[in-house]
Design a protein around this motif. Structure first.
Motif, PDB file in Angstrom:
ATOM      1  N   VAL A  76      26.389 -28.641  -6.101  1.00 56.06           N
ATOM      2  CA  VAL A  76      26.334 -27.467  -5.230  1.00 56.06           C
ATOM      3  C   VAL A  76      25.475 -26.343  -5.792  1.00 56.06           C
ATOM      4  O   VAL A  76      25.198 -25.387  -5.088  1.00 56.06           O
ATOM      5  CB  VAL A  76      27.756 -26.911  -4.966  1.00 56.06           C
ATOM      6  CG1 VAL A  76      28.570 -27.895  -4.158  1.00 56.06           C
ATOM      7  CG2 VAL A  76      28.466 -26.582  -6.273  1.00 56.06           C
ATOM      8  N   ASP A  77      25.051 -26.442  -7.052  1.00 55.62           N
ATOM      9  CA  ASP A  77      24.236 -25.383  -7.635  1.00 55.62           C
ATOM     10  C   ASP A  77      23.415 -25.934  -8.797  1.00 55.62           C
ATOM     11  O   ASP A  77      23.591 -27.072  -9.222  1.00 55.62           O
ATOM     12  CB  ASP A  77      25.106 -24.213  -8.109  1.00 55.62           C
ATOM     13  CG  ASP A  77      26.213 -24.660  -9.064  1.00 55.62           C
ATOM     14  OD1 ASP A  77      25.898 -25.399 -10.020  1.00 55.62           O
ATOM     15  OD2 ASP A  77      27.375 -24.273  -8.858  1.00 55.62           O
ATOM     16  N   SER A  78      22.500 -25.095  -9.319  1.00 58.13           N
ATOM     17  CA  SER A  78      21.575 -25.532 -10.379  1.00 58.13           C
ATOM     18  C   SER A  78      22.311 -25.999 -11.625  1.00 58.13           C
ATOM     19  O   SER A  78      21.943 -27.002 -12.241  1.00 58.13           O
ATOM     20  CB  SER A  78      20.628 -24.381 -10.742  1.00 58.13           C
ATOM     21  OG  SER A  78      19.907 -23.949  -9.618  1.00 58.13           O
TER      22      SER A  78
ATOM     23  N   GLY B  16      20.534 -18.974 -20.284  1.00 58.24           N
ATOM     24  CA  GLY B  16      21.938 -18.617 -20.418  1.00 58.24           C
ATOM     25  C   GLY B  16      22.835 -19.452 -19.520  1.00 58.24           C
ATOM     26  O   GLY B  16      23.885 -19.940 -19.953  1.00 58.24           O
ATOM     27  N   LEU B  17      22.410 -19.639 -18.266  1.00 57.40           N
ATOM     28  CA  LEU B  17      23.222 -20.375 -17.302  1.00 57.40           C
ATOM     29  C   LEU B  17      23.426 -21.826 -17.723  1.00 57.40           C
ATOM     30  O   LEU B  17      24.524 -22.376 -17.597  1.00 57.40           O
ATOM     31  CB  LEU B  17      22.558 -20.328 -15.925  1.00 57.40           C
ATOM     32  CG  LEU B  17      23.284 -21.053 -14.783  1.00 57.40           C
ATOM     33  CD1 LEU B  17      24.597 -20.359 -14.465  1.00 57.40           C
ATOM     34  CD2 LEU B  17      22.399 -21.130 -13.551  1.00 57.40           C
TER      35      LEU B  17
ATOM     36  N   LYS C 172      11.786 -13.680 -16.783  1.00 58.94           N
ATOM     37  CA  LYS C 172      13.121 -13.290 -16.312  1.00 58.94           C
ATOM     38  C   LYS C 172      13.917 -14.514 -15.862  1.00 58.94           C
ATOM     39  O   LYS C 172      15.097 -14.659 -16.190  1.00 58.94           O
ATOM     40  CB  LYS C 172      12.988 -12.297 -15.154  1.00 58.94           C
ATOM     41  CG  LYS C 172      14.313 -11.810 -14.603  1.00 58.94           C
ATOM     42  CD  LYS C 172      14.108 -10.840 -13.449  1.00 58.94           C
ATOM     43  CE  LYS C 172      15.439 -10.409 -12.843  1.00 58.94           C
ATOM     44  NZ  LYS C 172      15.253  -9.499 -11.686  1.00 58.94           N
ATOM     45  N   ILE C 173      13.260 -15.416 -15.112  1.00 61.38           N
ATOM     46  CA  ILE C 173      13.924 -16.638 -14.650  1.00 61.38           C
ATOM     47  C   ILE C 173      14.324 -17.506 -15.842  1.00 61.38           C
ATOM     48  O   ILE C 173      15.430 -18.054 -15.889  1.00 61.38           O
ATOM     49  CB  ILE C 173      13.009 -17.419 -13.691  1.00 61.38           C
ATOM     50  CG1 ILE C 173      12.822 -16.645 -12.383  1.00 61.38           C
ATOM     51  CG2 ILE C 173      13.572 -18.812 -13.389  1.00 61.38           C
ATOM     52  CD1 ILE C 173      11.755 -17.221 -11.466  1.00 61.38           C
ATOM     53  N   SER C 174      13.427 -17.625 -16.820  1.00 59.07           N
ATOM     54  CA  SER C 174      13.710 -18.431 -18.012  1.00 59.07           C
ATOM     55  C   SER C 174      14.901 -17.872 -18.779  1.00 59.07           C
ATOM     56  O   SER C 174      15.772 -18.626 -19.231  1.00 59.07           O
ATOM     57  CB  SER C 174      12.478 -18.492 -18.919  1.00 59.07           C
ATOM     58  OG  SER C 174      11.403 -19.151 -18.277  1.00 59.07           O
ATOM     59  N   ASP C 175      14.941 -16.550 -18.939  1.00 57.84           N
ATOM     60  CA  ASP C 175      16.066 -15.915 -19.631  1.00 57.84           C
ATOM     61  C   ASP C 175      17.380 -16.203 -18.900  1.00 57.84           C
ATOM     62  O   ASP C 175      18.396 -16.560 -19.512  1.00 57.84           O
ATOM     63  CB  ASP C 175      15.858 -14.400 -19.713  1.00 57.84           C
ATOM     64  CG  ASP C 175      14.830 -14.003 -20.756  1.00 57.84           C
ATOM     65  OD1 ASP C 175      14.605 -14.789 -21.694  1.00 57.84           O
ATOM     66  OD2 ASP C 175      14.240 -12.913 -20.629  1.00 57.84           O
TER      67      ASP C 175
ATOM     68  N   VAL D 283      15.153 -29.234 -12.173  1.00 56.08           N
ATOM     69  CA  VAL D 283      16.333 -28.545 -11.650  1.00 56.08           C
ATOM     70  C   VAL D 283      15.898 -27.622 -10.521  1.00 56.08           C
ATOM     71  O   VAL D 283      14.977 -26.811 -10.683  1.00 56.08           O
ATOM     72  CB  VAL D 283      17.028 -27.722 -12.764  1.00 56.08           C
ATOM     73  CG1 VAL D 283      18.199 -26.919 -12.184  1.00 56.08           C
ATOM     74  CG2 VAL D 283      17.506 -28.639 -13.879  1.00 56.08           C
ATOM     75  N   ARG D 284      16.552 -27.741  -9.399  1.00 58.63           N
ATOM     76  CA  ARG D 284      16.214 -26.945  -8.231  1.00 58.63           C
ATOM     77  C   ARG D 284      16.783 -25.536  -8.365  1.00 58.63           C
ATOM     78  O   ARG D 284      17.990 -25.343  -8.520  1.00 58.63           O
ATOM     79  CB  ARG D 284      16.784 -27.620  -6.988  1.00 58.63           C
ATOM     80  CG  ARG D 284      16.648 -26.824  -5.710  1.00 58.63           C
ATOM     81  CD  ARG D 284      17.264 -27.627  -4.589  1.00 58.63           C
ATOM     82  NE  ARG D 284      17.645 -26.771  -3.491  1.00 58.63           N
ATOM     83  CZ  ARG D 284      17.606 -27.164  -2.238  1.00 58.63           C
ATOM     84  NH1 ARG D 284      17.214 -28.374  -1.932  1.00 58.63           N
ATOM     85  NH2 ARG D 284      17.973 -26.345  -1.280  1.00 58.63           N
ATOM     86  N   VAL D 285      15.882 -24.537  -8.281  1.00 64.35           N
ATOM     87  CA  VAL D 285      16.287 -23.146  -8.404  1.00 64.35           C
ATOM     88  C   VAL D 285      16.193 -22.433  -7.055  1.00 64.35           C
ATOM     89  O   VAL D 285      16.944 -21.505  -6.782  1.00 64.35           O
ATOM     90  CB  VAL D 285      15.426 -22.419  -9.474  1.00 64.35           C
ATOM     91  CG1 VAL D 285      15.697 -20.925  -9.499  1.00 64.35           C
ATOM     92  CG2 VAL D 285      15.695 -23.023 -10.851  1.00 64.35           C
ATOM     93  N   PHE D 286      15.288 -22.883  -6.200  1.00 64.40           N
ATOM     94  CA  PHE D 286      15.099 -22.202  -4.912  1.00 64.40           C
ATOM     95  C   PHE D 286      16.263 -22.446  -3.958  1.00 64.40           C
ATOM     96  O   PHE D 286      16.989 -23.439  -4.072  1.00 64.40           O
ATOM     97  CB  PHE D 286      13.786 -22.643  -4.254  1.00 64.40           C
ATOM     98  CG  PHE D 286      13.706 -24.120  -3.959  1.00 64.40           C
ATOM     99  CD1 PHE D 286      14.183 -24.639  -2.763  1.00 64.40           C
ATOM    100  CD2 PHE D 286      13.122 -24.992  -4.881  1.00 64.40           C
ATOM    101  CE1 PHE D 286      14.100 -26.002  -2.490  1.00 64.40           C
ATOM    102  CE2 PHE D 286      13.039 -26.350  -4.604  1.00 64.40           C
ATOM    103  CZ  PHE D 286      13.529 -26.855  -3.411  1.00 64.40           C
ATOM    104  N   GLU D 287      16.413 -21.523  -2.999  1.00 64.06           N
ATOM    105  CA  GLU D 287      17.463 -21.637  -1.997  1.00 64.06           C
ATOM    106  C   GLU D 287      17.033 -22.592  -0.893  1.00 64.06           C
ATOM    107  O   GLU D 287      15.845 -22.788  -0.655  1.00 64.06           O
ATOM    108  CB  GLU D 287      17.770 -20.261  -1.390  1.00 64.06           C
ATOM    109  CG  GLU D 287      18.350 -19.259  -2.378  1.00 64.06           C
ATOM    110  CD  GLU D 287      19.703 -19.693  -2.898  1.00 64.06           C
ATOM    111  OE1 GLU D 287      20.463 -20.304  -2.138  1.00 64.06           O
ATOM    112  OE2 GLU D 287      19.987 -19.426  -4.083  1.00 64.06           O
TER     113      GLU D 287
END
Length: 373
Positions: A133-135, A234-235, A227-230, A112-116
């Motif tokens: 359009v988003d992750s 949730g997302l 922090k990213i994993s948390d 899954v792409r997280v970077f902008e």
């Protein structure tokens, strides 16, 4: 046993960058192990295991060898599953062909792409993202396609055939209900008999899943990973233990370096291991796998087995004859083997134990099988 990790994800999420990094690692590996067979969409890489180096050193000293015995780590096959786009379950983007490839793997690594998009606002053409359009949408698109493919299989089953097998019918109804609700097959509890009844369908969403969050170089540091994993647990509404954070670009850079240079680069970043190594470890955890070791002048080798396997089953991983002619398994725990400098010292200090067929093998056990004629 063979471990295959299928890499899936929408186009332009970093999947190709990650797979190319694997291929670079494969090239270095194959240079030492020319017997390895490679297919165009498969990257074969060794499972990192520093215990093998230590065992080779001990074996060299114990047998007064001029060099290390051959070291043969366990290997993982990474399968590049291309062509997954929205509509794949209906054949879009060569979907049917590549969905069939997923059925053959042990675990799914969903990138899954997280970077902008770095081109955003720069005047450059933006990176084209296929159907999302988003992750969150990226993840749900692939997840939905796999669920639809599984539902299609279950809905096309003959009612007549199901009427003659009450257990299979009950399991199929449970699976349909969970898939219809937008969940995966692995999220439902089936009895052992029900699992056996539907095993032949090899459902895509019944496979263990690891979600690979591909972050930017700027975001890739030990303090940000938790922090990213948390945030993404949730997302995406998934359990945190299913997530692993990597930077495919950095993995590609690492793959081009020597082993010493890789370690230095990782230290500079604040990591002890690479993202690919952590991905392999995560796959072992998800599948409940461990390694036992064999050690001698001919080779030092790691073998992959299911946690909870018996000595008899472990012997069968080496050769089926080991199961037929099994007498005993001589077992030394890794640390005892190291502390006593090999087989001779371990035997003298009572650390080498003779175990029977039902002995449950532990991770890192060093085993010498006693086989009859």
């Amino acid at each position: 046993m063979s471990l295959e990790i299928g890499i899936v994800g929408l186009p332009n999420v970093g999947k190709s960058t990650l797979f190319n990094a694997l291929l670079k690692k494969q090239q270095a590996f194959v240079a030492n192990y020319p017997f390895t067979t490679i297919e165009p969409n498969v990257g074969v890489v060794p499972v990192p295991d520093e215990r093998l180096i230590k065992l080779a050193q001990i074996t060299q000293n114990e047998h007064k060898m001029s060099a290390f015995p051959p070291i043969k780590p366990a290997v993982v096959n990474f399968v590049d599953i291309a062509g997954l786009v929205k509509g794949a379950s209906e054949g879009a983007g060569l979907g049917n062909k590549f969905l069939s490839h997923i059925r053959e793997v042990s675990v799914i690594a969903h990138v899954v792409r997280v970077f902008e998009d770095p081109s955003a606002g720069s005047g450059q053409a933006p990176i084209v993202k296929e159907g999302s359009v988003d992750s969150k949408t990226d993840y749900e698109t692939i997840r939905t396609e796999l669920q639809i493919a599984d539902l299609s299989i279950l809905q096309n089953l003959s009612e007549k055939a199901l009427r003659t097998d009450a257990i299979k019918k009950q399991a199929v109804e449970k699976l349909k209900a969970v898939l219809d609700s937008g969940k995966n097959a692995y999220e439902i509890s089936l009895t052992d008999k029900e699992k056996l009844a539907v095993k032949e369908f090899n459902l895509l969403t019944a496979k263990p899943e690891i979600i690979v969050l591909n972050v930017s170089e700027e975001s890739y540091n030990p303090s940000s990973i938790s922090k990213i994993s948390d945030e993404y647990a949730g997302l995406l509404s998934v359990e945190k233990h299913k997530l692993i954070v990597i930077c495919a670009k950095i993995e590609a850079d690492l793959a081009a370096l020597s082993e010493d240079e890789q370690k230095e680069y990782l230290r500079d970043l604040g990591f002890e291991t690479s993202g690919l190594e952590r991905l392999i470890q995560k796959a072992y955890q998800e599948l409940g796998l461990i390694s036992f070791l064999t050690c001698g002048e001919k080779e030092v080798r790691a073998w992959t087995i299911k946690r909870g396997s018996t000595a008899l089953a472990a012997g069968g991983e080496i050769h089926t004859d080991f199961m037929k002619k099994f007498i005993k398994a001589e077992v030394v725990h890794y640390q005892d083997f190291v502390d006593n400098n090999g087989w001779k010292g371990s035997r003298e200090h009572g650390k080498a134990l003779l175990e029977g067929k039902e002995y449950i093998v532990k991770d890192g056990d060093i085993i010498e099988f006693k086989i009859g004629s």
